[in-house]
Design a protein around this motif. Sequence first.
Motif, PDB file in Angstrom:
ATOM      1  N   ALA A   1      -4.169   7.737  -2.647  1.00  0.00           N
ATOM      2  CA  ALA A   1      -3.853   7.070  -1.386  1.00  0.00           C
ATOM      3  C   ALA A   1      -4.099   8.002  -0.214  1.00  0.00           C
TER       4      ALA A   1
ATOM      5  N   ARG B   1      -5.212   2.968  -8.442  1.00  0.00           N
ATOM      6  CA  ARG B   1      -3.868   2.436  -8.452  1.00  0.00           C
ATOM      7  C   ARG B   1      -3.230   2.664  -9.817  1.00  0.00           C
TER       8      ARG B   1
ATOM      9  N   GLN C   1       0.812  -1.217   0.000  1.00  0.00           N
ATOM     10  CA  GLN C   1       0.000   0.000   0.000  1.00  0.00           C
ATOM     11  C   GLN C   1       0.849   1.273   0.000  1.00  0.00           C
TER      12      GLN C   1
END
Length: 421
Positions: A235, A254, A179
């Motif tokens: 994010a 992403r 992540q």
Amino acid sequence: MELRDSEAPTLGVGMVGYAFMGAAHSQGWRTAGRVFDLPLRPVLAAIGGRDARAVRAAADKHGWAAAETDWRALVTRDDVQLVDICTPGDSHAEIAIAALEAGKHVLCEKPLANSVDEAEAMVAVAEQARGRGQLAMVGFNYRRVPAIAYARALIAEGRLGELRHVRVVYLQDWLVDPQFPLTWRLKAEHAGSGALGDLGAHIVDLAQYLSGELLVGVSAQLETFVRERPLLQAASAGLSASGGMDCGPVTVERGPVTVDDAALFTGRLASGALASFEATRMAAGRKNALRLEINGELGSLSFDLERLNELSFHDHGEPATTAGFRRILVTEADHPYLEAWWPPGHALGYEHTFAHQARDLVEAIAAKADPAPSFADGLQVQRVLAAVAESAERNAAYTPVPTVRAVQAVQQAVQAVQAQH
């Protein structure tokens, strides 16, 4: 009679970039003239970056007199005689070439460029500038660790005899978490490569610097373990949203990782000695573990960056009953760089390598001497990295490292880079 630093002529430094490396280089420039008796006194004239607020904050924090938001304005300032480049690799060639053509000395962070062609163009312009008195150096700061510099001296003296093996690893773990966001270091268009250029450049340079030899061929594998990561803005937004009680599930956008996470390769030095390398940012638990060992016919040396004031040395000529690796504490006044620091046994740290780097470049400029490592040294590392990438594409096939390319090719590279800018 030597001049005291306060009486020495000044050397105005302008730096492009203000993040991690910018802070480290600032520390070096701010410190070098206060520790070493330098023939020129570094002055922190200006720092540059695109974000006006951030670069002004960096200037205030690190002691720079002025802040610029356009690097082109910085490299043409009258109070700047040396340009220090601490930006991502995709801008190194453009800034360095412009600075050299503007009559400035240049220090450029490693790796020298993102491609061999760009590096060749930088070398060609640096060679032209050398004739006008401008010097160019690439920033491989680990050469300036006193223990590594002392290891080089021992090898050059022949204490290890003919070299047999060189092995170097550089292990970090900051990408283990899938992540972790997609920063510029994970994009080929900005970074050129991943662990290979970021960490591998250091260990290739150290292998060649310590051995005094060039790598002539490599066999390599590269791997990207996490191929997609959260976009930086997405994010941040996702993390913020997840903190609310009623926001529900959040889909984080992403993007593709276009560089390697890890590089593993072997090589052969010009003498026939064997070398092995590992560079990764996926070694859980390893924060900045750079380790090396060199074995020769007469002895061995080993070094661990996490114990950077120590060098391990084995003299194979000693009786087997008492022989073995012994710890050398590299803090004596006659060890490299130590004459200006603390009493023996008082350890130095990572940040001191940047003060040593600044000292060496200032002294080279004052003496009109070629600095080391030069842009040509940086180009040679770039050729090794390119050979590693080519070998990995060819399923680890042995790939020669070219050491010379035709003058015409270098000139074409210069013209290509200049045409783009």
